[in-house]
Structure formats: structure tokens, C-alpha cells
Design an enzyme around this catalytic site. Structure first.
Site, mmCIF file in Angstrom:
data_model
loop_
_atom_site.group_PDB
_atom_site.id
_atom_site.type_symbol
_atom_site.label_atom_id
_atom_site.label_comp_id
_atom_site.label_asym_id
_atom_site.label_seq_id
_atom_site.Cartn_x
_atom_site.Cartn_y
_atom_site.Cartn_z
ATOM 1 N N HIS A 1 36.210 39.908 38.569
ATOM 2 C CA HIS A 1 37.420 38.757 38.244
ATOM 3 C C HIS A 1 38.233 39.770 37.247
ATOM 4 O O HIS A 1 37.682 39.671 35.979
ATOM 5 C CB HIS A 1 36.836 37.525 37.834
ATOM 6 C CG HIS A 1 36.327 36.634 38.770
ATOM 7 N ND1 HIS A 1 37.171 35.634 39.586
ATOM 8 C CD2 HIS A 1 35.274 36.476 39.222
ATOM 9 C CE1 HIS A 1 36.434 35.133 40.343
ATOM 10 N NE2 HIS A 1 35.264 35.549 40.298
ATOM 11 N N GLU B 1 41.034 38.818 35.929
ATOM 12 C CA GLU B 1 41.481 37.854 34.967
ATOM 13 C C GLU B 1 40.307 37.550 33.833
ATOM 14 O O GLU B 1 40.876 36.805 32.755
ATOM 15 C CB GLU B 1 42.164 36.629 35.662
ATOM 16 C CG GLU B 1 40.847 35.439 35.984
ATOM 17 C CD GLU B 1 40.257 35.804 37.495
ATOM 18 O OE1 GLU B 1 39.638 35.202 38.060
ATOM 19 O OE2 GLU B 1 40.496 37.026 37.936
ATOM 20 N N CYS C 1 37.668 38.870 44.301
ATOM 21 C CA CYS C 1 36.225 38.388 44.634
ATOM 22 C C CYS C 1 36.007 37.924 46.119
ATOM 23 O O CYS C 1 36.227 38.800 46.772
ATOM 24 C CB CYS C 1 35.992 36.963 43.682
ATOM 25 S SG CYS C 1 34.001 36.580 43.684
#
Length: 214
Positions: A194, A196, A88
Site C-alpha cells: 500500500h 498510501e 494491492c
């Protein structure tokens, strides 16, 4: 082996660390995942991750406030070629300049600028938030191994990285126009989304990064 996830006040990094720990475990890799603000720990890591949440200038200020961190990153990433992943705003910081609330110098590792989203479809909301499909521009790149065309990833951003050289774009996303979703040059890669938070796509990409030999 170890992975350093740099903590420079950019937000809660636990979700990123847990995703890397899971990817390493499921791939059978014995890796220490360390969240750190210590340049010496970063210097000793085999792989380096720079997350980022918030405004470009604030993230850049937070990174430069860590004594010796930028110098260590330049040594490890630019000169020694350690695999590096920006996430990001951590990806955006690799740019030459960020144009959020004025012009602010980035790390200057990959030529380009970070500019405001300006979708051609005026019904699209800013920030760009939610799941979108990836278009793999360079599917042969090791970071994209095993990702299917149209793989979904989770985005939250109001600005995007426009590299000077289109060859630095590994994947794009359509949000009222084509935007860089993954960039890469040499031993450096970055994701606007992202990983994750991107479930199967994110875990695949993290695993690829852990196994990447640029």
C-alpha cells in the site's frame, strides 16, 4: 489534470486520496484527485488508480457491478494508453485468474495468476503484514526513480501475483521466497503493498506515477 481513484466498494479510499493529494501538492502539480464510481469521470481522467482490499472474487464482482466501468477501463487503459496504477488487490485484478476460494477470472491485462502465499519459512505468519524491504529488479523504470535499494513498504496480503513473464516484475520482496512487489507492462503498473501507508517510499512512488510518461 485529474486522477481518478475508482470506488467500487473495496474499502475506505480516503487515505489513498489524501496520499495522492499530498504527493501532487508537494511536487507542485495542479491535479484534481477524484474518488469516483462514475465511468464518465474515469474516461475524462489523465491517470487512473484502482485500489483494492479484500478477496479477489469480491473485488472483481464489485468492479463489474459498476455499469460500464470495465468497458471504460479497457478503452482508456488498453486502447488509449492512460497511465494506470493498481494497488494491492487492484493490482491482482490485472491477472488472468485469481485462485482465492476457487478460480475466478481477472481482467486479463497481464498474464499470470494470483495464488496463496506459501512461505518456505513456516514460522512466517499469513497474512504477510508489516514493513519489508523492496528489491528493485528494474531500477531504471520511471516508477522506481529515486527509490533506494532496500526501501521499505507496507504489506497486508495473503495472496500474491505470479506473472507468466518475469520481465513484468519491477520489484520483489522476500517473504519466505521472492514475491512480486511491483509489476508493470507498458502503461500499467501495480503494487502489492500500500503506497498510501508506506510513508517516504509510497509518496515517492505516487509522485513518480503522477509524472510517469509511458
Amino acid at each position: 489534470m485529474s486522477v481518478a481513484i475508482i470506488d467500487y466498494g473495496s474499502g475506505n479510499l480516503r487515505s489513498a486520496a489524501k496520499a495522492f493529494e499530498r504527493a501532487a501538492r508537494e511536487a507542485g502539480h495542479d491535479m484534481a484527485i477524484r474518488v469516483t464510481s462514475d465511468p464518465d469521470v474515469v474516461a475524462g481522467a489523465e491517470r487512473i488508480v484502482l485500489p483494492g482490499v479484500g478477496a479477489f472474487a469480491d473485488c472483481m464482482a464489485g468492479l463489474t457491478a459498476l455499469d460500464g466501468m470495465v468497458e471504460t477501463l479497457e478503452q482508456m487503459v488498453l486502447r488509449e494508453g492512460r497511465p494506470f496504477l493498481g494497488i494491492c488487490v487492484g493490482m491482482q485484478l490485472m491477472a488472468t485468474v485469481g485462485r482465492e476460494h476457487g478460480d475466478h477470472d481477472g481482467l486479463g491485462w497481464i498474464d499470470g495468476e494470483v495464488v496463496a502465499l506459501a512461505p518456505t519459512d513456516l514460522t512466517l505468519k499469513i497474512p504477510h503484514m508489516g514493513w519489508n524491504e523492496l528489491d528493485l529488479a528494474r531500477p531504471q523504470h520511471q516508477l522506481l526513480h529515486g527509490l533506494r535499494p532496500g526501501a521499505h513498504a507496507y504489506f497486508v496480503h495473503s495472496y500474491h501475483f505470479v506473472p507468466t513473464d518475469p520481465a513484468d516484475v519491477l520489484a520483489t520482496v522476500d517473504y519466505g521466497g521472492s514475491l512480486a512487489a511491483i509489476i508493470g507492462r507498458h502503461n500499467m503498473v501495480g503494487t502489492q503493498f500500500h503506497p498510501e501507508k508506506s510513508q517516504e517510499t509510497g509518496l515517492r512512488l505516487i509522485t513518480n506515477f503522477l509524472e510517469w510518461t509511458p
